[in-house]
Structure formats: structure tokens, C-alpha cells
Scaffold this motif. Structure first.
Motif, PDB file in Angstrom:
ATOM      1  N   VAL A 126       6.513   2.531   6.818  1.00  0.00           N
ATOM      2  CA  VAL A 126       5.757   2.322   8.048  1.00  0.00           C
ATOM      3  C   VAL A 126       6.319   3.298   9.063  1.00  0.00           C
ATOM      4  O   VAL A 126       7.539   3.358   9.273  1.00  0.00           O
ATOM      5  CB  VAL A 126       5.875   0.877   8.567  1.00  0.00           C
ATOM      6  N   ARG A 127       5.431   4.083   9.698  1.00  0.00           N
ATOM      7  CA  ARG A 127       5.862   5.136  10.616  1.00  0.00           C
ATOM      8  C   ARG A 127       5.168   4.982  11.963  1.00  0.00           C
ATOM      9  O   ARG A 127       3.936   4.844  12.029  1.00  0.00           O
ATOM     10  CB  ARG A 127       5.537   6.507  10.032  1.00  0.00           C
ATOM     11  N   PHE A 128       5.957   5.006  13.023  1.00  0.00           N
ATOM     12  CA  PHE A 128       5.416   5.049  14.388  1.00  0.00           C
ATOM     13  C   PHE A 128       5.789   6.388  14.998  1.00  0.00           C
ATOM     14  O   PHE A 128       6.942   6.816  14.930  1.00  0.00           O
ATOM     15  CB  PHE A 128       5.974   3.913  15.247  1.00  0.00           C
TER      16      PHE A 128
ATOM     17  N   ALA B   8      -0.139   8.100  20.670  1.00  0.00           N
ATOM     18  CA  ALA B   8       0.708   7.347  19.736  1.00  0.00           C
ATOM     19  C   ALA B   8      -0.100   6.991  18.501  1.00  0.00           C
ATOM     20  O   ALA B   8      -1.306   6.725  18.584  1.00  0.00           O
ATOM     21  CB  ALA B   8       1.248   6.086  20.403  1.00  0.00           C
ATOM     22  N   ARG B   9       0.558   6.978  17.366  1.00  0.00           N
ATOM     23  CA  ARG B   9      -0.113   6.613  16.114  1.00  0.00           C
ATOM     24  C   ARG B   9       0.878   5.890  15.213  1.00  0.00           C
ATOM     25  O   ARG B   9       2.077   6.147  15.239  1.00  0.00           O
ATOM     26  CB  ARG B   9      -0.669   7.845  15.390  1.00  0.00           C
ATOM     27  N   THR B  10       0.340   4.975  14.427  1.00  0.00           N
ATOM     28  CA  THR B  10       1.142   4.250  13.438  1.00  0.00           C
ATOM     29  C   THR B  10       0.540   4.495  12.067  1.00  0.00           C
ATOM     30  O   THR B  10      -0.672   4.357  11.892  1.00  0.00           O
ATOM     31  CB  THR B  10       1.168   2.737  13.738  1.00  0.00           C
ATOM     32  N   ARG B  11       1.368   4.850  11.127  1.00  0.00           N
ATOM     33  CA  ARG B  11       0.917   5.169   9.777  1.00  0.00           C
ATOM     34  C   ARG B  11       1.621   4.259   8.789  1.00  0.00           C
ATOM     35  O   ARG B  11       2.822   3.996   8.918  1.00  0.00           O
ATOM     36  CB  ARG B  11       1.231   6.629   9.452  1.00  0.00           C
ATOM     37  N   ALA B  12       0.875   3.764   7.813  1.00  0.00           N
ATOM     38  CA  ALA B  12       1.442   2.916   6.762  1.00  0.00           C
ATOM     39  C   ALA B  12       1.058   3.489   5.408  1.00  0.00           C
ATOM     40  O   ALA B  12      -0.085   3.924   5.205  1.00  0.00           O
ATOM     41  CB  ALA B  12       0.934   1.484   6.889  1.00  0.00           C
ATOM     42  N   LEU B  13       1.999   3.497   4.479  1.00  0.00           N
ATOM     43  CA  LEU B  13       1.753   4.000   3.128  1.00  0.00           C
ATOM     44  C   LEU B  13       2.470   3.109   2.131  1.00  0.00           C
ATOM     45  O   LEU B  13       3.621   2.708   2.356  1.00  0.00           O
ATOM     46  CB  LEU B  13       2.229   5.445   2.979  1.00  0.00           C
ATOM     47  N   ILE B  14       1.787   2.786   1.048  1.00  0.00           N
ATOM     48  CA  ILE B  14       2.392   2.034  -0.051  1.00  0.00           C
ATOM     49  C   ILE B  14       2.056   2.748  -1.348  1.00  0.00           C
ATOM     50  O   ILE B  14       0.928   3.243  -1.530  1.00  0.00           O
ATOM     51  CB  ILE B  14       1.916   0.566  -0.085  1.00  0.00           C
ATOM     52  N   ASN B  15       3.034   2.854  -2.240  1.00  0.00           N
ATOM     53  CA  ASN B  15       2.801   3.554  -3.497  1.00  0.00           C
ATOM     54  C   ASN B  15       3.300   2.745  -4.684  1.00  0.00           C
ATOM     55  O   ASN B  15       4.219   1.923  -4.558  1.00  0.00           O
ATOM     56  CB  ASN B  15       3.448   4.941  -3.475  1.00  0.00           C
TER      57      ASN B  15
END
Length: 356
Positions: A63-65, A85-92
Motif C-alpha cells: 500500500v503506497r501513499f 495526493a494519491r494512494t496505490r494498492a497492489l496485491i500479487n
């Protein structure tokens, strides 16, 4: 009948009844042993066996802010914020198993941005591919996505459908891929005089080949790509070496014309020096120069406009799994005759990322 006979008969009858009841007794079945998750160490750290199979699975992500900023002014009458501002989420998910043809693997990564001007929070496939031995096929970031470690350089990136083969040894790695090129590399940040944002041949085909090696403290990579629709290609070299307290990285690209692998300039060179100050903090100053920015309608680089960028990136590890990054960049480009207020740009970002 005497007393003795009566007692013996009664004892026999009781024994018979007791035996019958013992034979008919109901015994509760033992519960089947529960199969707990087993650690799989055949493919590295973090894998475990999927219960009931010999397939190993690894789950990860982050999770990245991040807050971006710049000093670019909007056109007259147009509102513009110099930060967002942006929030990025990644799951692998990575699954692997051994077969008679070598290791069989698959990788799926899903991501989303919580930002209206990007994708509005919808989930997209970041990557999804299959590997078998050295073969790889699917939707992936290709060789051009790898660059220097800092945040100053712009050395190419493609996320495409591709199929290819990669050979690896202790010191040498070589690979060849056939790519489906459906889009340009970039929006051309330097305001090229032609519409290089058009696709280079819808559903076009490209090929790329890379060879890399590590020899002691020095690592070198040579990469080439050819876009058949554009009938042009690009060549890139990256060399890194441990020197003193840090690692020096140098890169260069030459493009025969605007193509899907690289279209920012006819040629560019970049350099950085990454220094790890302690176990938690590292600093990376860097520089990049681009020459011949404009492109003719036929796709050839023309003119003599140039640009350069200098910046620094700070990486700080707060604790295990939690890192921060601060980047500040200054970009100077020649006036393209249209833009008058952003030939000199300050930009950067602050990032906080939780990885697992």
C-alpha cells in the motif's frame, strides 16, 4: 435342579448376553488429522504449499501513499493545483511447482489508484503471465522497464503482451521476446513538434533482446528493441559498479527514430551515484541529458532542441516492511515555440509504502 446347576446356568447366560452387547457396541470414528499449511522452501522465501497439492503459493503486495508536486502554471483561465495526493494498492500471487519440463510458474498482480484523474479507483491487471523453464508468456513489464535505481532517469518502460525465452547462468543472462506493441512509450514530456503520442501501428509487432552479466563488482546490460510498424528501433546500455561507499550507474540510449520502445529523444545519457549512508538511509544524486527532441511527420528526429534533468532521491527504511522516499528534480528544456512557462520545472514527491 440343584443349587450348583442353577448358579452355573445363570453365569453362562450372563456371559452370553455380555458378549452380544460387546459385539454390538458403537465406537466413535477418530477425526481425520487436519492438514496444516506447510512451508515450501523449494522456490525461495515466503512460499507455502496449497493444501492437498504440490503447488507452492506466495502472496505479497504493498500500500503506497504519495504526494506529487511541481511548479508548472496552468494555462490562462484553467485551474491547476501544483500538488496532488494519491494512494496505490497492489496485491500479487505467485504459484510454482516442479514438472518434468522444469519449474512451472504463474504470476498475477492486481493494482488500483485512489485518484479520480487516474483510474477512479477501478482495479486493473498490473501483470499476469506464465513461465515454464525459461519460457515466459503473458502480460508483463518488459526489459525496458528496468533502469537506474533513483528517480531522476527516464530510460523507457513497456507493459505489453509478449512471449519469449530467457537463459540464466551464474554470471550471464540472455533473453529474446516478441512483443505486441499497441501504444507509444510516452506522452513526450518535452513537447515534441509532432504527434508522437499516436500509437506506432495498431497491434504492431516488436522484438527485443537483452544480454546481461555480473563480473565481480561490475554489472552490465545491453538491450535492443525494434518496432516493425515504425520501422525504427532503440539500443540501450546500462553499467553499474561498486565504487567507494556507493554504486555508480551509467546508462545511454540511441533511437533511429520515434518508436514504441523509446521516443523521448534521438539519444540520451544518464548517471547516478547511490550511497547507503547506514542500514536505514540512502541518498542518490543523478543527472540525465536528452538531445534532439523533435520528430518529423515521418518519425525521424529533427532539430537541435535539448533538455537535461538533475535531482536527488532519499530512501529511508522506517522499520521492516515500512519505507519512505523523497524525490526532488529540476528539469530544463529548450523552448518549443509553444510553451512559455514550464521550460524550467521543479518537481518531486513524498512517498510512504508498506510492503508485505
Amino acid at each position: 435342579m440343584n443349587i450348583k446347576s442353577l448358579l452355573l446356568g445363570s453365569a453362562a447366560a450372563l456371559a452370553a448376553v455380555s458378549g452380544a452387547h460387546a459385539a454390538d457396541a458403537i465406537v466413535a470414528a477418530e477425526p481425520e488429522p487436519m492438514e496444516y499449511v506447510r512451508v515450501c522452501d523449494a522456490f525461495g522465501k515466503g512460499y507455502f504449499y496449497i493444501p492437498g497439492t504440490e503447488t507452492c503459493l506466495k502472496v505479497g503486495g504493498y500500500v503506497r501513499f504519495q504526494t506529487n508536486w511541481d511548479n508548472i502554471d496552468a494555462a490562462p483561465g484553467v485551474e491547476n493545483n501544483n500538488w496532488n495526493a494519491r494512494t496505490r494498492a497492489l496485491i500479487n500471487f505467485s504459484a510454482k511447482s516442479d514438472t518434468e519440463y522444469g519449474a512451472l510458474g504463474s504470476y498475477i498482480a492486481l493494482r488500483t489508484w485512489a485518484e479520480e484523474d487516474y483510474n477512479g479507483g477501478s482495479v486493473e491487471i498490473d501483470e499476469a503471465y506464465i513461465t515454464l523453464g525459461g519460457f515466459k508468456v503473458g502480460y508483463m513489464y518488459n526489459y525496458w522497464d528496468a533502469g537506474l535505481s533513483g528517480e531522476t532517469d527516464d530510460l523507457g518502460s513497456n507493459r505489453i503482451n509478449a512471449v519469449g525465452y530467457e537463459y540464466s547462468s551464474d554470471t550471464i543472462k540472455a533473453g529474446f521476446f516478441v512483443d505486441e506493441l499497441i501504444a507509444h512509450y510516452s506522452e513526450n514530456d518535452f513537447g515534441a513538434t509532432t504527434a508522437t503520442t499516436d500509437t506506432y501501428g495498431n497491434d504492431g509487432i516488436g522484438i527485443e533482446a537483452q544480454v546481461s552479466g555480473t563480473f565481480g563488482a561490475v554489472s552490465a546490460t545491453l538491450l535492443g528493441g525494434y518496432d516493425f510498424a515504425a520501422e525504427d528501433g532503440s539500443i540501450r546500455a546500462i553499467v553499474t559498479a561498486a565504487i567507494g561507499p556507493g554504486t555508480l550507474g551509467v546508462a545511454g540510449i540511441w533511437s533511429s527514430g520515434a518508436n514504441a520502445y523509446y521516443d523521448l529523444a534521438e539519444w540520451t545519457v544518464a548517471a547516478e551515484y547511490a550511497v547507503k549512508l547506514n542500514d536505514k538511509l540512502s541518498i542518490t544524486p543523478a543527472f540525465q541529458y536528452w538531445d534532439t527532441l523533435d520528430v518529423s511527420p515521418s518519425g525521424n528526429f529533427v532539430g537541435n532542441r535539448e533538455a537535461w534533468r538533475a535531482g536527488v532521491t532519499l530512501d529511508y527504511k522506517i522499520t521492516d516492511g515500512l519505507t519512505s522516499k523523497v524525490s526532488v528534480q529540476y528539469t530544463d528544456m529548450d523552448n518549443d515555440g509553444d510553451r512559455t512557462d514550464d521550460e524550467e520545472v521543479w518537481s518531486g514527491f513524498v512517498r510512504l509504502q508498506r510492503s508485505f
